[in-house]
Design an enzyme around this catalytic site. Structure first.
Site, PDB file in Angstrom:
ATOM      1  N   HIS A 214      39.927  42.154  47.416  1.00  0.00           N
ATOM      2  CA  HIS A 214      39.806  40.803  47.965  1.00  0.00           C
ATOM      3  C   HIS A 214      40.983  40.453  48.874  1.00  0.00           C
ATOM      4  O   HIS A 214      40.858  39.647  49.777  1.00  0.00           O
ATOM      5  CB  HIS A 214      39.627  39.790  46.833  1.00  0.00           C
ATOM      6  CG  HIS A 214      38.246  39.849  46.290  1.00  0.00           C
ATOM      7  ND1 HIS A 214      37.949  40.438  45.090  1.00  0.00           N
ATOM      8  CD2 HIS A 214      37.070  39.458  46.828  1.00  0.00           C
ATOM      9  CE1 HIS A 214      36.635  40.381  44.904  1.00  0.00           C
ATOM     10  NE2 HIS A 214      36.080  39.789  45.932  1.00  0.00           N
ATOM     11  N   CYS A 509      26.084  42.031  52.666  1.00  0.00           N
ATOM     12  CA  CYS A 509      27.233  41.185  53.015  1.00  0.00           C
ATOM     13  C   CYS A 509      28.548  41.806  52.559  1.00  0.00           C
ATOM     14  O   CYS A 509      29.584  41.169  52.613  1.00  0.00           O
ATOM     15  CB  CYS A 509      27.065  39.779  52.438  1.00  0.00           C
ATOM     16  SG  CYS A 509      26.999  39.760  50.646  1.00  0.00           S
TER      17      CYS A 509
HETATM   18  C1  PEP Z   1      30.637  42.501  47.589  1.00  0.00           C
HETATM   19  O1  PEP Z   1      30.915  42.757  46.414  1.00  0.00           O
HETATM   20  O2  PEP Z   1      30.263  43.365  48.411  1.00  0.00           O
HETATM   21  C2  PEP Z   1      30.758  41.118  48.082  1.00  0.00           C
HETATM   22  C3  PEP Z   1      30.347  40.794  49.282  1.00  0.00           C
HETATM   23  O3  PEP Z   1      31.363  40.207  47.273  1.00  0.00           O
HETATM   24  P1  PEP Z   1      32.959  40.164  47.052  1.00  0.00           P
HETATM   25  O4  PEP Z   1      33.573  41.134  48.015  1.00  0.00           O
HETATM   26  O5  PEP Z   1      33.424  38.782  47.273  1.00  0.00           O
HETATM   27  O6  PEP Z   1      33.086  40.599  45.623  1.00  0.00           O
END
Ligand code: PEP
Ligand code: MG
Length: 590
Positions: A214, A509
């Protein structure tokens, strides 16, 4: 993402670490890592200060204590911390300035000082006295509600600053400078990253961290060039000038001026894509942006995206200590929706827990937080969290022309998808209800899940982490944590096929969507929208425009048949290049 080995250049451990007597021409050194946020940044190396540990609390016998000197040390620390905070307040603006003034006032608070002085007089060291005096105040505050309870964090900040000053160490957290610098750290928490000011941080480099952590995602959304998993950066001298290239994953110490100019020029070349994103033969693909808050959302259209495909709502609350009320959430969501006009905005409900703990939600120590109560599990476990958030999203949606979609993170079963869809559909103002597919069990049950909702969005970051059993925060397993892994690609294909059968949208995403070659592969699999960091939209749109949907399907077939991530990428890329060459030949023959 590929991890590159150090190149031919001299390694930093072959150089003097601390150039007390710098040579007239400092040597150029290159350190390699994974580029996770595009762009180029130049500045001196400034390290993130270590977190402050609790001091020892022994009380010495009166004859061994120099009370007068300890009291003077305390007074000097208070004065220094207050001055530093006031100085920062003078150069800050808006809310940041108010917070800094308030924190400075807290440092010179008379109750805090008197309590610490009393403890020093009974034989405590100044560090221990400050720690305990602040603890006493935070205990009182923690019993109160609302805004006052939020002050607890500010007092802990003052405590850490005072203890660092007493130890003669720099203040903890992100250092403050007047001039932009390159922030170097072992790793950064998402909360620290969210507070970085892009105007101050020329680039970010971490020794650890994975490309889909993140921290990397937040750096991208802030537009801060970043390189992670670069362990050799630890050996670079403080204040050495470095050129960080977030596209190439390189950190060059002591670069020549021409090298800086060349890199900056290349970084500026990516002009914004304008038009309707589609393949060469007109197969429409929706290209959307991933954003974390209203500030980031403001810039998304400039990247060429046609809407927001992932609004990570938890990013708005990373530093909150008390639960945000419905009215406050409505304001926040409205400010993001207002950036999208009539475009689509996919709002993801809170994805709290694991590496994104929220101070206002229960926090139980778990042996494997990524496998524990996070995402939808957390929202369901705490009464009212999901309901309040859906009420706020619906209210914001009703007052906005945007097309509001909502989805839940970390869904593991069709029953959870059904439960979420039923709850969310009761709200007006939300046009489509869906869930994220980021756990292998959800990918395997995609038909049933799509039966329960209107769309799904594949989170390839977590899907890779859980499929490969490789922690996305760990640089050591970054090679496993790769969306090109055949197992991950095959799960994505299962979900895309389920979407085709159900005639419902399937988006991606995760960070996979921002890789232009992988984007073609995903479209070839049947994915209908791609959501990514805004800066990636133009390069992805341009690549898609160069291939037909059939060519995308061939690229997908080649990648799916590969036995390793390297081969999968290689086969897809070679096919892409071959299509380009054929086209160029045909054009010149014409
Ligand atoms: C993912 O896990 O690919 C996602 C888009 O969510 P995050 O990166 O916020 O966990
Ligand atoms: Mg996820």
């Amino acid at each position: 993402m590929e991890r590159r080995a150090p190149g031919q250049e001299r390694r930093p451990d072959q150089l003097p670490v601390n150039p007390a007597a710098p040579s007239p021409e400092p040597t150029r050194v290159v350190v390699r890592g994974s580029g996770v946020s595009a762009g180029v940044g130049v500045g001196p190396v400034v390290r993130m200060a270590e977190p402050v540990a609790e001091p020892a609390h022994e009380t010495l016998p009166p004859q061994d204590v120099d009370v007068q000197s300890a009291l003077l040390q305390l007074a000097a620390a208070i004065e220094g911390v207050e001055e530093e905070l006031q100085e920062r307040a003078r150069t800050a603006s808006g809310e940041a300035r108010d917070i800094l003034h308030a924190t400075a006032a807290m440092a010179r608070d008379s109750t805090l000082r008197q309590r610490a002085e009393q403890l020093i007089e009974t034989g405590a060291s100044p560090q221990s006295a400050v720690w305990r005096a602040c603890g006493w105040i935070t205990d009182v505050f923690a019993d109160l509600e609302g805004v006052v309870a939020q002050r607890v964090r500010d007092i802990q900040d003052v405590r850490d600053r005072l203890v660092s000053a007493l130890d003669g160490r720099p203040a903890p957290g992100v250092p403050h400078r007047r001039e932009p610098f390159v922030l170097v750290a072992y790793d950064l928490s998402p909360a620290d990253t969210a507070t970085l000011a892009p105007a101050q941080i020329a680039a970010l480099v971490t020794s650890s961290g994975g490309p889909t952590s993140h921290t990397a995602i937040l750096a991208r959304s802030l537009g801060i060039p970043a390189v992670v998993a670069a362990p050799e950066v630890a050996a670079l001298a403080d204040e050495a000038v470095v050129l960080v290239d977030g596209d190439r994953g390189s950190v060059v110490a002591n670069p020549a001026p021409e090298e800086i100019a060349r890199s900056s020029e290349r970084a500026n070349l990516d002009a914004v894509f304008e038009g309707t994103p589609a393949t060469a033969d007109g197969h429409r693909v929706h290209l959307l942006a991933n954003v974390g808050d209203a500030e980031a959302a403001k810039g998304f259209v400039h990247g060429g995206a046609e809407g927001i495909g992932l609004f990570r709502t938890e990013v708005c609350f990373l530093n909150r200590t008390s639960r945000p009320g419905v009215a406050e959430q409505v304001d926040l969501y409205q400010s993001v929706l207002s950036t999208a006009g009539t475009g689509r905005v996919v709002v993801r409900t809170l994805d709290a827990g694991a590496d994104k703990p929220m101070a206002f939600l229960p926090h139980k120590a778990e042996p494997n937080p990524a496998l524990g109560v996070r995402g939808y599990r957390m929202a369901r476990a705490v009464e009212g969290v999901l309901e309040d958030q859906l009420a706020a999203i619906a209210q914001a949606g009703q007052g906005s022309p945007a097309d509001v979609w909502v989805m839940a993170p970390m869904i593991s079963t069709p029953a959870e998808a059904h439960d979420f869809a039923t709850t969310a559909r009761q709200r007006p103002g939300i046009s489509q209800v869906g869930v994220m597919i980021e756990v292998p069990s959800a990918a395997l049950c995609a038909d049933e899940i799509l039966n329960a909702c209107d769309f799904v969005s594949i989170g390839t970051n977590d899907l890779a982490q859980y499929t490969m059993a490789a922690d996305r925060e760990l640089g050591d397993v970054a090679a496993l944590n790769d969306p090109w892994q055949p197992a991950v690609l095959r799960l994505v294909q299962l979900v895309a096929d389920a979407g085709t059968r159900a005639a419902k949208p399937v988006g991606v995403c995760g960070e996979a969507a921002s890789d232009p070659i992988l984007a073609c592969v995903l479209v070839g699999m049947g994915v209908t929208s791609l959501s990514m960091t805004p800066r990636a939209v133009s390069p992805v749109a341009r690549r898609l425009q160069e291939v037909s949907i059939d060519q995308c399907r061939q690229m997908a077939a080649l990648a799916l048949a590969a036995n390793s991530p390297t081969n999968a990428r290689d086969y897809a890329e070679r096919a892409f290049n071959a299509y380009m060459n054929t086209e160029q030949k045909t054009e010149s023959e014409d």
